[in-house]
Structures are given as C-alpha cells and as structure tokens.
Design a protein around this motif. Structure first.
Motif, PDB file in Angstrom:
ATOM      1  N   LYS A 180      -5.677   0.740  -2.342  1.00 35.73           N
ATOM      2  CA  LYS A 180      -4.936   1.873  -2.887  1.00 35.73           C
ATOM      3  C   LYS A 180      -3.764   2.247  -1.973  1.00 35.73           C
ATOM      4  CE  LYS A 180      -8.795   3.972  -5.458  1.00 35.73           C
ATOM      5  NZ  LYS A 180      -8.150   4.052  -6.781  1.00 35.73           N
ATOM      6  N   VAL A 181      -4.002   2.221  -0.667  1.00 38.94           N
ATOM      7  CA  VAL A 181      -2.943   2.544   0.290  1.00 38.94           C
ATOM      8  C   VAL A 181      -1.809   1.523   0.201  1.00 38.94           C
ATOM      9  CG1 VAL A 181      -2.377   2.653   2.760  1.00 38.94           C
ATOM     10  CG2 VAL A 181      -4.450   3.767   1.899  1.00 38.94           C
ATOM     11  N   LEU A 182      -2.156   0.237   0.205  1.00 37.26           N
ATOM     12  CA  LEU A 182      -1.129  -0.809   0.182  1.00 37.26           C
ATOM     13  C   LEU A 182      -0.360  -0.811  -1.137  1.00 37.26           C
ATOM     14  CD1 LEU A 182      -3.045  -3.717   1.952  1.00 37.26           C
ATOM     15  CD2 LEU A 182      -1.374  -2.141   2.927  1.00 37.26           C
ATOM     16  N   ASP A 183      -1.056  -0.546  -2.234  1.00 36.88           N
ATOM     17  CA  ASP A 183      -0.369  -0.471  -3.527  1.00 36.88           C
ATOM     18  C   ASP A 183       0.642   0.675  -3.539  1.00 36.88           C
ATOM     19  OD1 ASP A 183      -1.782  -2.615  -4.487  1.00 36.88           O
ATOM     20  OD2 ASP A 183      -3.213  -1.424  -5.650  1.00 36.88           O
ATOM     21  N   TRP A 184       0.256   1.786  -2.946  1.00 34.36           N
ATOM     22  CA  TRP A 184       1.154   2.952  -2.915  1.00 34.36           C
ATOM     23  C   TRP A 184       2.357   2.687  -2.007  1.00 34.36           C
ATOM     24  CZ3 TRP A 184       1.877   7.154   0.806  1.00 34.36           C
ATOM     25  CH2 TRP A 184       2.583   8.240   0.271  1.00 34.36           C
TER      26      TRP A 184
END
Length: 294
Positions: free
Chosen positions: A68-72
């Motif tokens: 989720k962090v990397l996608d954001w």
C-alpha cells in the motif's frame, strides 16, 4: 465557473509550504494499512507524515502494508515510513522494498524511522542497506536505547532522535508522569546536542483532549525537545503552536536585537550573551514557522 484543483496540484502546494524535516514539529503517525487516509494526512497541517509498518501492522499483514505504501508513492504520495526493528525479519523486508523504491527519481520516500533503536550499529546497518542517502530517524524506546543515546546520535547517517515513550514505559515500568519521563527525554536532548542534531521528537499523547496535549507538549518544550509524534489530524495544529515561539516572544526578540544593535552591538553585562542567543534562536524559528510578532 468553479475550477477543480487536482490532487497533484494540492500535493505540490502543500509540499511547497511544509516545514523541512530537520525542523519539523508535528509528525503524524498513520497505519500503513489505512491507505484511504494517506492523502488526507499528506494534505493536513502536520509538518511531516510517517506511515507505520511496525506496531500498527500485524505480522501477517506486513507485506500488504508495504504494498500500500509503495503503490501510494508511485501515485505521487510522499512520506516517511516507520520500519520494523533491526533484529526482526520484517526489517530486512522493509529495507529491501524501500531501497528498490528509493532508486526511482519519483520516489515518495522522505526517510525512515527505525523502530526500537538500541545501538549505533542498527542505524548504520539501516543507512547502508538503504543506499546511504535515505535519512534515518532513530526511534529510541527502551532503557538500553536511552543509555546508548549518545552513540546513537553520533552514528553516521542518523538524522534525528525520537522518543518511543509508550514502549519505554512498558520496558521500564515507569509511569506517564512528568518526573518519570524527565530523565529519558533529557537524555535524548543532551545526546542530540552532542551529536549535532536538531532537538529530539517527543512521543505521542494518546487521546484527543487538547488541554492534556498542550500540557505534555509544554513539558517536552521545557526540556528542549523540538517536535512530537501525533496520532490524529486534530493534533498537528496544537503541536505546531506549542513548539513554535509565541508572537510575544518574537516581539521581545525583535525589540532586544534592535536595542542591542542600536547600542553598537557591544556586550553590556553578563546577561547579554544568553539573551542574545535566545533572541537569535527565536527569530530563526519564527522565520521557519512563519510566526509574526504581536
């Protein structure tokens, strides 16, 4: 006709006015699983945002949280990431994922906060594994970490120190009272000074009662801390105010400096040097935080 401002434009506008991490007062800590709140956090009044891949995430969901962090980040978001402690398996997975992300020009990784730091070697390992350029905040959360705070503050690549007050209380059995918290806070303040770092970041105040938040922030300021972790979108405004010079202090500093210059800039008595240093610090911080005199 109403013109809709895009998310990217709002992000750029907020980043252009954000207080730099070296001087940041409010550090908004948010579970890395709550990606629906990432944008609101980035656009909030918090000086800096920290996405938590450590305590806020169950071991079975660490990979989901990283994703989720990397996608954001890939979508234009920018924040710090609290990673897991050096001795954990999750730490290796965290730094591997973030190192790959940090290799892109468009990365949103501002830096990492290393959980449960207890030695300088843990900071050095993290800095090196992340490629040597990603800033690392050492989050000190135990008796061992507090006692080794000076060497941690002197570790190559360390950016600032932060106080994990909740875990420290669990480790030591100390209460959440000013007297009990004075020693670890003061230890981090002294270590930061010795290490040439900005004053440390205090642990969070749990709950939304603003009077309690103001009291605890004031206690941290009195001891020399310069920032505080916060846990919701309402706390940054209060923290920013508490960790900034007051308009009255700014007015005093400006008047003192003007009077000192008018007298020829010559030391007149033993109180001038400490007052001069205080006035200069206040005016510097007033400029950083855009505080005007009364």
């Amino acid at each position: 006709m109403t013109l809709e401002i895009s998310l990217d434009e709002r992000r750029r506008s907020r980043e252009s006015t954000r207080v730099a991490p070296a001087h940041a007062r409010s550090w908004l800590l948010l579970s890395a699983l709550h990606d629906d709140a990432f944008d609101a956090a980035q656009l909030s009044r918090a000086d800096q945002v920290v996405l938590d891949c450590e305590d806020a995430v169950d071991d079975s969901l660490k990979g989901v949280a990283r994703g989720k962090v990397l996608d954001w980040f890939a979508a234009g978001g920018r924040a710090w990431v609290r990673i897991n402690e050096r001795s954990s398996v999750a730490w290796a997975d965290d730094v591997r994922a973030l190192r790959d992300a940090a290799g892109h020009d468009t990365t949103g990784l501002a830096g990492v906060m290393l959980a449960k730091t207890e030695s300088a070697d843990q900071v050095v390992d993290t800095v090196q594994r992340l490629g040597g350029t990603v800033p690392v905040i050492a989050l000190v959360e135990s008796a061992l970490g507090i006692e080794d705070a000076v060497s941690i503050a002197r570790a190559p690549g360390v950016f600032r120190l932060a106080f994990g007050s909740g875990d420290y209380r669990r480790d030591t059995g100390a209460s959440n009272e000013p007297l009990a918290m004075a020693y670890p806070r003061s230890r981090l303040v002294a270590a930061s000074r010795i290490g040439g770092l900005t004053g440390p970041i205090d642990g969070p105040t749990v709950g939304t009662t603003h009077p309690v938040l103001r009291v605890q922030s004031g206690e941290a300021v009195d001891l020399g801390m310069t920032g505080k972790i916060c846990l919701d979108l309402e706390q940054p405004a209060v923290i920013n105010e508490c960790f900034s010079p007051s308009p009255a202090d700014v007015a005093w500093a400006i008047d003192f400096l003007a009077d000192f210059e008018a007298s020829g800039g010559v030391i007149r008595d033993g109180s001038d040097k400490p007052r001069l240093a205080r006035a200069r610090l206040i005016t510097e911080r007033a400029a950083l935080f855009r505080v005007n005199p009364t």
